[in-house]
Design an enzyme around this catalytic site. Structure first.
Site, PDB file in Angstrom:
ATOM      1  N   HIS A   1     -41.556  13.007  -2.059  1.00 42.96           N
ATOM      2  CA  HIS A   1     -40.131  12.859  -2.337  1.00 42.96           C
ATOM      3  C   HIS A   1     -39.922  12.211  -3.703  1.00 42.96           C
ATOM      4  O   HIS A   1     -40.543  11.200  -4.014  1.00 42.96           O
ATOM      5  CB  HIS A   1     -39.470  11.977  -1.271  1.00 42.96           C
ATOM      6  CG  HIS A   1     -39.694  12.452   0.132  1.00 42.96           C
ATOM      7  ND1 HIS A   1     -40.875  12.217   0.808  1.00 42.96           N
ATOM      8  CD2 HIS A   1     -38.903  13.162   0.975  1.00 42.96           C
ATOM      9  CE1 HIS A   1     -40.793  12.756   2.021  1.00 42.96           C
ATOM     10  NE2 HIS A   1     -39.615  13.336   2.139  1.00 42.96           N
TER      11      HIS A   1
ATOM     12  N   LYS B   1     -44.354  20.078   1.808  1.00 44.22           N
ATOM     13  CA  LYS B   1     -42.935  19.729   1.729  1.00 44.22           C
ATOM     14  C   LYS B   1     -42.642  18.913   0.470  1.00 44.22           C
ATOM     15  O   LYS B   1     -43.220  17.853   0.259  1.00 44.22           O
ATOM     16  CB  LYS B   1     -42.506  18.920   2.954  1.00 44.22           C
ATOM     17  CG  LYS B   1     -41.060  18.413   2.873  1.00 44.22           C
ATOM     18  CD  LYS B   1     -40.773  17.402   3.966  1.00 44.22           C
ATOM     19  CE  LYS B   1     -39.413  16.744   3.750  1.00 44.22           C
ATOM     20  NZ  LYS B   1     -39.186  15.636   4.711  1.00 44.22           N
TER      21      LYS B   1
END
Length: 208
Positions: free
Chosen positions: A100, A127
């Protein structure tokens, strides 16, 4: 085991209560995949928690045979990752490896490097979530993800956070991603939409 994790509004769960909750979720939704996340405070977690506590909780979730995936950050300490990988080797659970960036959208080269690193460490699902500052950033993430998707066999998730990146949450299948995240009782990430909102918008776009 003395590990604890956080529930909805900051309520503390004991390890035993968490295991009971996993059983209840799987009992109510036996045909649904379950992703277990104990997010690091360095990548959006609600509080700072020692790696020993997070490791114990994640491994307990893996050993419970109730979770299909564990979401563990790429930029974790090597010893932490080694213990998680060791538990996954003797389990049917898979690793959703995540990264992230809450400040910006990386360059194409940086995005490629992150995806390559995720594959190199053995992630089963890749991800990446970034923070766009403009629509150009959103288009840039989508283009980089679609390009990498063509040469990777791994399922991918690419999210542009905030309101600018809503399209990556509404239509991940058009943006190189394989699934999206929707809010249930409360939103847990910048720009996250409710399940009802995503379903309505996908219907309007003739995607479902």
């Amino acid at each position: 085991m003395a590990s604890r994790s956080f529930h909805g509004g900051g309520e503390l769960l004991t390890a035993e209560e968490e295991q009971d909750l996993l059983v209840e979720i799987k009992t109510r939704m036996p045909d649904q995949g379950l992703i277990y996340t104990y997010r690091s405070h360095l990548e959006g977690g609600v509080c700072e928690t020692a790696d020993e506590i997070r490791t114990a909780a994640i491994i307990a979730a893996i050993k419970s045979n109730r979770v299909d995936y564990v979401d563990v950050e790429l930029n974790s300490e090597p010893a932490f990752l080694e213990r998680i990988r060791g538990a996954l080797k003797v389990s049917e659970s898979q690793w959703l490896v995540s990264h992230h960036n809450f400040e910006k959208t990386p360059t194409t080269e940086e995005i490629n490097a992150v995806f390559k690193a995720m594959e190199a460490v053995g992630g089963d699902v890749l991800k990446l979530a970034v923070m766009p500052q403009s629509m150009d950033d959103v288009r840039h993430l989508i283009q980089a993800t679609l390009t990498y998707n063509e040469k990777s066999q791994k399922p991918m998730i690419a999210i542009a956070m905030g309101s600018l990146g809503s399209i990556t949450r509404i239509a991940p299948d058009l943006c190189g991603g394989s699934l999206t995240f929707a809010a249930g009782a409360g939103k847990t990430a910048p720009g996250q939409l409710s399940l009802e909102e995503i379903i309505d918008l996908r219907k309007r776009m003739a995607l479902i």
